[in-house]
Design an enzyme around this catalytic site. Structure first.
Site, PDB file in Angstrom:
ATOM      1  N   ASP A 146      -9.954   1.837  -4.667  1.00 32.25           N
ATOM      2  CA  ASP A 146      -8.796   1.762  -3.490  1.00 32.25           C
ATOM      3  C   ASP A 146      -8.044   2.972  -3.609  1.00 32.25           C
ATOM      4  OD1 ASP A 146      -6.727   0.858  -1.449  1.00 32.25           O
ATOM      5  OD2 ASP A 146      -7.462  -1.036  -1.672  1.00 32.25           O
ATOM      6  N   ASN A 157      -5.463   4.304   7.848  1.00 27.27           N
ATOM      7  CA  ASN A 157      -5.338   3.573   6.361  1.00 27.27           C
ATOM      8  C   ASN A 157      -4.557   4.495   5.630  1.00 27.27           C
ATOM      9  OD1 ASN A 157      -5.905   1.044   4.967  1.00 27.27           O
ATOM     10  ND2 ASN A 157      -7.310   2.530   3.692  1.00 27.27           N
ATOM     11  N   ASN A 161      -9.722   6.178   1.953  1.00 32.01           N
ATOM     12  CA  ASN A 161      -8.575   5.292   1.184  1.00 32.01           C
ATOM     13  C   ASN A 161      -8.232   6.701   0.090  1.00 32.01           C
ATOM     14  OD1 ASN A 161      -7.108   2.956   0.342  1.00 32.01           O
ATOM     15  ND2 ASN A 161      -9.079   1.940   0.334  1.00 32.01           N
ATOM     16  N   ARG A 171      -8.079   1.648  12.687  1.00 30.07           N
ATOM     17  CA  ARG A 171      -6.736   2.131  12.449  1.00 30.07           C
ATOM     18  C   ARG A 171      -6.506   3.101  11.256  1.00 30.07           C
ATOM     19  NH1 ARG A 171      -5.400  -0.001   7.487  1.00 30.07           N
ATOM     20  NH2 ARG A 171      -5.926  -1.936   6.589  1.00 30.07           N
ATOM     21  N   GLU A 196       0.765  -1.210  -0.221  1.00 26.08           N
ATOM     22  CA  GLU A 196      -0.026   0.065   0.147  1.00 26.08           C
ATOM     23  C   GLU A 196       0.966   1.223   0.058  1.00 26.08           C
ATOM     24  OE1 GLU A 196      -2.862   1.530  -0.252  1.00 26.08           O
ATOM     25  OE2 GLU A 196      -4.471   0.352   0.019  1.00 26.08           O
TER      26      GLU A 196
END
Length: 321
Positions: free
Chosen positions: A232, A129, A178, A127, A35
């Site tokens: 995403d 991201n 995202n 959490r 990521e």
């Protein structure tokens, strides 16, 4: 005859522009949940994370080599943002904290030296991201639930943080915070909440860092919930087109945000495409992170470079602290 020749040349050029891209894996680039790709122009390196392992990775363009490091005492690394003016410090999302990690870019171990800020301390199942810096070096990033169903429990939020200031709330009621991108020419901010299946644009004040007037510009909803593609990570090119990675879709969509039209589908050899960033010496290589979640077979988790797109992007911006 002359008109026909010109038309054929134009068609050939169009085919080259849309079909000539090349997808190649980076060597030893595996991350189970890759990521947050960030191109650091000064170091000619791509930084990214193995999110659920607490690992940072650096691809050195000149060496064509990957370096990776484990952050001591941490099991999550939601994003990695180089700190402006400091070549060995990075802002990293560790659970709900944004911490400063010290790493020389080579050593197999890295250390947390301090915490910049924490969000949602009461939401233990959340959490941080994805996160990025805007062109002025401000932090933008958000949270998601990582235990249970993040589509049902929309406890995530999107935040802004500016050096010397406090964290401010940009948006609540977020499922999975995202992709983020900015267009200075159009004065726009683009944002993805994966659980909304869409990309939103905001009017963006680059002086104040304030986003307003959300509008859906690209919708990935289908008729059946089983067919939904999950948007995403995201990036933008110098012409203002956005590139949207699709988790479970094996595809990156190049989209004109003014019309919502798909200009190109970039196909990858694995399904879970997590994020994208332009880089390379000429900023014309699209780097792509992927994941190997839920038993996905190889080459899932590989990081790729896509060349021949006839497009250029912007380098990552260091976080000002």
């Amino acid at each position: 005859m002359h008109t026909i020749t010109i038309t054929l040349i134009a068609l050939a050029a169009l085919c080259r522009a849309t079909m000539s891209y090349k997808v190649e894996p980076l060597p030893d680039s595996y991350a189970a949940l890759g990521e947050g790709p960030h191109w650091d122009e000064a170091r000619q390196s791509l930084y990214y994370v193995d999110l659920e392992a607490g690992v940072l990775l650096r691809y050195d363009y000149a060496q064509n080599k990957i370096y990776r490091t484990q952050i001591e005492g941490e099991s999550f690394a939601g994003f990695v943002l180089p700190i402006a003016g400091n070549s060995q410090e990075f802002a990293v999302g560790c659970e709900r904290r944004t911490v400063i990690v010290q790493w020389d870019g080579v050593s197999p171990k890295a250390k947390v030296v301090r915490t910049l800020f924490e969000v949602q301390p009461e939401f233990k199942e959340n959490r941080l991201n994805d996160a990025k810096t805007d062109p002025q070096g401000r932090f933008f990033g958000g949270t998601m639930r990582y235990v249970g169903d993040e589509f049902e429990h929309r406890h995530g939020e999107l935040y802004r943080w500016v050096a010397g200031g406090n964290v401010s709330l940009v948006k609540s009621d977020v499922g999975i915070s995202n992709g983020l991108a900015w267009d200075e020419k159009a004065k726009k901010f683009y944002y993805i909440d994966t659980t909304d299946y869409e990309v939103k644009s905001y009017d963006y004040n680059f002086e104040t860092g304030v986003a307003s007037n959300p509008k859906v510009i690209f919708n990935l909803r289908k008729t059946s919930p089983k067919d939904h593609l999950l948007p995403d990570g995201m990036t933008i090119d110098t012409e203002g087109n956005i590139y949207v990675a699709t988790f479970n879709g094996a595809t990156i969509f190049k989209v004109n945000p003014s019309t919502g039209k798909v200009l190109l589908e970039i196909k990858l050899p694995t399904k879970q495409i997590t994020s994208v960033a332009f880089g390379g010496p000429n900023l014309d290589i699209l780097y792509v992170t992927t994941a190997a979640k839920f038993g996905q077979p190889a080459p899932a988790g590989t990081t790729y470079k896509v060349t021949g797109l006839n497009a250029k992007g912007y380098p990552g911006v260091g976080l000002k602290i």
